[in-house]
Design a protein around this motif. Structure first.
Motif, PDB file in Angstrom:
ATOM      1  N   UNK B 110     -76.658 -67.971  80.977  1.00 47.77           N
ATOM      2  CA  UNK B 110     -77.330 -69.250  80.868  1.00 47.77           C
ATOM      3  C   UNK B 110     -77.998 -69.714  82.152  1.00 47.77           C
ATOM      4  N   UNK B 111     -77.221 -69.790  83.234  1.00 46.61           N
ATOM      5  CA  UNK B 111     -77.776 -70.451  84.405  1.00 46.61           C
ATOM      6  C   UNK B 111     -78.553 -69.498  85.278  1.00 46.61           C
ATOM      7  N   UNK B 112     -77.945 -68.383  85.618  1.00 52.31           N
ATOM      8  CA  UNK B 112     -78.446 -67.665  86.786  1.00 52.31           C
ATOM      9  C   UNK B 112     -79.219 -66.422  86.485  1.00 52.31           C
ATOM     10  N   UNK B 113     -79.337 -65.630  87.497  1.00 54.86           N
ATOM     11  CA  UNK B 113     -80.040 -64.368  87.416  1.00 54.86           C
ATOM     12  C   UNK B 113     -79.183 -63.355  86.693  1.00 54.86           C
ATOM     13  N   UNK B 114     -79.861 -62.550  85.893  1.00 56.66           N
ATOM     14  CA  UNK B 114     -79.064 -61.571  85.168  1.00 56.66           C
ATOM     15  C   UNK B 114     -78.625 -60.441  86.094  1.00 56.66           C
ATOM     16  N   UNK B 115     -77.586 -59.766  85.634  1.00 56.39           N
ATOM     17  CA  UNK B 115     -77.067 -58.706  86.464  1.00 56.39           C
ATOM     18  C   UNK B 115     -76.115 -59.215  87.522  1.00 56.39           C
ATOM     19  N   UNK B 116     -75.970 -60.518  87.572  1.00 60.36           N
ATOM     20  CA  UNK B 116     -75.046 -61.072  88.561  1.00 60.36           C
ATOM     21  C   UNK B 116     -73.635 -60.598  88.284  1.00 60.36           C
ATOM     22  N   UNK B 117     -73.367 -60.321  87.027  1.00 59.59           N
ATOM     23  CA  UNK B 117     -72.038 -59.851  86.672  1.00 59.59           C
ATOM     24  C   UNK B 117     -71.998 -58.326  86.606  1.00 59.59           C
ATOM     25  N   UNK B 118     -73.055 -57.702  87.070  1.00 60.60           N
ATOM     26  CA  UNK B 118     -73.118 -56.258  86.978  1.00 60.60           C
ATOM     27  C   UNK B 118     -73.457 -55.831  85.571  1.00 60.60           C
ATOM     28  N   UNK B 119     -73.556 -54.530  85.371  1.00 62.13           N
ATOM     29  CA  UNK B 119     -73.899 -54.035  84.044  1.00 62.13           C
ATOM     30  C   UNK B 119     -72.805 -54.345  83.039  1.00 62.13           C
ATOM     31  N   UNK B 120     -73.186 -54.366  81.784  1.00 62.56           N
ATOM     32  CA  UNK B 120     -72.235 -54.707  80.737  1.00 62.56           C
ATOM     33  C   UNK B 120     -71.210 -53.590  80.555  1.00 62.56           C
ATOM     34  N   UNK B 121     -70.023 -54.002  80.143  1.00 61.73           N
ATOM     35  CA  UNK B 121     -69.025 -53.013  79.735  1.00 61.73           C
ATOM     36  C   UNK B 121     -69.295 -52.639  78.288  1.00 61.73           C
ATOM     37  N   UNK B 122     -69.315 -51.354  78.017  1.00 61.55           N
ATOM     38  CA  UNK B 122     -69.650 -50.903  76.667  1.00 61.55           C
ATOM     39  C   UNK B 122     -68.470 -50.188  76.041  1.00 61.55           C
ATOM     40  N   UNK B 123     -68.045 -50.662  74.886  1.00 56.88           N
ATOM     41  CA  UNK B 123     -66.926 -50.027  74.194  1.00 56.88           C
ATOM     42  C   UNK B 123     -67.380 -49.565  72.814  1.00 56.88           C
ATOM     43  N   UNK B 124     -67.345 -48.253  72.637  1.00 56.39           N
ATOM     44  CA  UNK B 124     -67.674 -47.701  71.328  1.00 56.39           C
ATOM     45  C   UNK B 124     -66.481 -47.910  70.403  1.00 56.39           C
ATOM     46  N   UNK B 125     -66.700 -48.612  69.301  1.00 53.37           N
ATOM     47  CA  UNK B 125     -65.613 -48.860  68.350  1.00 53.37           C
ATOM     48  C   UNK B 125     -65.484 -47.690  67.384  1.00 53.37           C
ATOM     49  N   UNK B 126     -66.623 -47.224  66.909  1.00 51.68           N
ATOM     50  CA  UNK B 126     -66.588 -46.052  66.047  1.00 51.68           C
ATOM     51  C   UNK B 126     -67.956 -45.413  65.999  1.00 51.68           C
ATOM     52  N   UNK B 127     -67.985 -44.180  65.541  1.00 52.19           N
ATOM     53  CA  UNK B 127     -69.236 -43.420  65.410  1.00 52.19           C
ATOM     54  C   UNK B 127     -69.015 -42.389  64.326  1.00 52.19           C
ATOM     55  N   UNK B 128     -69.753 -42.502  63.250  1.00 49.46           N
ATOM     56  CA  UNK B 128     -69.492 -41.627  62.105  1.00 49.46           C
ATOM     57  C   UNK B 128     -70.779 -41.272  61.384  1.00 49.46           C
ATOM     58  N   UNK B 129     -70.683 -40.243  60.564  1.00 51.86           N
ATOM     59  CA  UNK B 129     -71.791 -39.903  59.679  1.00 51.86           C
ATOM     60  C   UNK B 129     -71.594 -40.645  58.364  1.00 51.86           C
ATOM     61  N   UNK B 130     -72.710 -41.089  57.804  1.00 52.22           N
ATOM     62  CA  UNK B 130     -72.592 -41.760  56.507  1.00 52.22           C
ATOM     63  C   UNK B 130     -73.906 -41.609  55.747  1.00 52.22           C
ATOM     64  N   UNK B 131     -73.974 -42.280  54.631  1.00 51.33           N
ATOM     65  CA  UNK B 131     -75.170 -42.210  53.795  1.00 51.33           C
ATOM     66  C   UNK B 131     -75.961 -43.502  53.937  1.00 51.33           C
ATOM     67  N   UNK B 132     -77.240 -43.374  53.970  1.00 51.47           N
ATOM     68  CA  UNK B 132     -78.090 -44.555  54.134  1.00 51.47           C
ATOM     69  C   UNK B 132     -78.069 -45.408  52.870  1.00 51.47           C
ATOM     70  N   UNK B 133     -77.747 -46.667  53.034  1.00 57.51           N
ATOM     71  CA  UNK B 133     -77.922 -47.596  51.925  1.00 57.51           C
ATOM     72  C   UNK B 133     -79.406 -47.859  51.753  1.00 57.51           C
TER      73      UNK B 133
END
Lengths: 263, 263
Positions: B110-133
């Motif tokens: 909101x207030x400041x310059x981005x990246x002030x908190x460093x890069x985002x932490x990324x957590x992969x919850x899942x990754x799977x193959x499926x069929x396209x709806x």
DNA sequence: CAGTGGTCTAGACCACTGG
DNA sequence: CAGTGGTCTAGACCACTGC
């Protein structure tokens, strides 16, 4: 500027005297030309919708070649300040054009092409003079307590109220603006600002959030309290990069969405 | 192209033979040059991060002047496909650059310059193959039931989960992509796509709405059900304007906002 | 120093608009 | 038809990078 060197080019200060490029930052000629044109726009020398002098005219006036003027105009055109029309001339951009209508309204119907329902119905709820609160003053580069004009309106598409907007304007540049003027004007609000108050909006920054509908939204947008709404806060800027308008919008997004292109 | 006329110029077809400009639409030389360069990019002739041939090189190759090549490159650079570096050369744009990191992530503190908190932490919850709806298939120009890769991840800033993203990719171009590859890769996801799968995202369209938090959001974003969230649906496109990724994000906007500039 | 992109010129001709 | 923006060329020199 008026004494270009024949042996190529070198830095020149805004006064037009060629100078050695020692400590001063190097500034291309076309950037300086661009600055001159920009100053003329700021000074209102050419009004929105009018043609500016031809490229050859400006070239001889500044003592440079047509290509150099061309590059300056190219940049101003890419910034949407000028519009080129082959065979006719180069014109000062204006909000009173179909083409520009939707550059500042990013909410579009879900499925189809915008404008399918025609222009939005606009209802001015109120328009009054008031004092700038701290946050409004900060947004408009005013001081807290300075007089501002405050307007509230509802935009409806196909008869359904979709957008509630609160608008704050510094009082001084918009002297004489009344609810009637706002309500009776046909066409984009920014076009009215241009023609009536010589204020031209050229750029805006928006901050978008998700919020809960309040009782005000319930009343004016016919939506249940607590329903999610898009909150869009916009600050619009003029030629001079002065903030000239604060706008807080609440968008219903059941049938519309905010559309954005990332390039 | 290889036989430019000396007496000015006229239309030329893509095969390079000058032609009279009768019924065919007029196409400037530099547009054709641009097309050739674009084709080379699409064919992967020059990889992201690499330098393309110099302007003079291309000019002689195409049998035109440097200025014409320059204008073609100018447009490609303005579309963020190429990056010019004075004194060094012109390079194929890549997502593996600091400068490009945030062109596709518009959520900022909101207030400041981005990246002030460093890069985002990324957590992969899942990754799977499926069929396209049906809707996923439509977005990715596939057929319902085609195999897709589906990933879900949470982005956290300063330890707080802010973004939940569901990502769909057509299976064919991303053969071999696993949760491990995604989880272990440092850097932007689009950079991984470039280096590992030769898929370069150049443009994206986003549709933004306000929605209520669901039980999934409650669990993964630590937010109460019913709280308003920003829903951001993105379709990303490649050089060839093929839709290559569908991404549905849910953004918390108590401490961040989606930032957009209207020009 | 050579090689690159960046700027500038002078002049030519093309495409488009409107009187 | 004249006037406008749009394209193209050939050549010059400047600013920057890296060997």
């Amino acid at each position: 500027m008026h004494t270009p060197n024949d042996t190529g080019f070198s830095g020149a200060d805004p006064a037009g005297q060629p100078v050695a490029n020692t400590t001063a930052a190097f500034s291309p000629l076309y950037q300086q030309i661009k600055g001159f044109i920009l100053n003329s726009l700021r000074a209102g020398e050419w009004k929105p919708g009018e043609a500016i002098p031809s490229e050859m005219d400006l070239a001889t006036r500044f003592g440079v070649s047509q290509g150099t003027v061309r590059k300056a105009i190219d940049e101003l055109a890419s910034e949407n300040l000028l519009i080129r029309r082959q065979g006719k001339g180069t014109f000062v951009a204006t909000h009173a054009e179909q083409q520009v209508q939707f550059r500042f309204l990013k909410l579009v119907p879900d499925s189809g092409t915008r404008g399918s329902e025609g222009p939005a119905q606009r209802d001015i709820i109120e328009c009054k003079r008031s004092r700038a609160t701290a946050d409004v003053a900060r947004a408009l580069a005013l001081r807290t307590g300075d007089t501002v004009l405050q307007a509230r309106r509802v935009l409806s598409f196909g008869g359904t109220p979709i957008i509630l907007e609160d608008i704050w304007l510094p009082a001084a540049p918009f002297k004489g603006l009344t609810a009637e003027r706002l309500a009776n004007y046909q066409g984009p609000m920014y076009a009215l600002f241009e023609t009536e108050f010589n204020v031209r909006m050229v750029r805006a920054e928006e901050k978008i959030r998700a919020i809960h509908a309040s009782s005000v939204h319930q009343e004016l947008l016919n939506v249940k309290q607590g329903e999610p709404l898009l909150s869009v806060e916009r600050i619009a800027y003029t030629y001079r990069n002065e903030p000239m308008e604060l706008r807080r919008g609440s968008y219903r997004t059941e049938t519309h969405h905010y559309h954005n292109t990332l390039g």
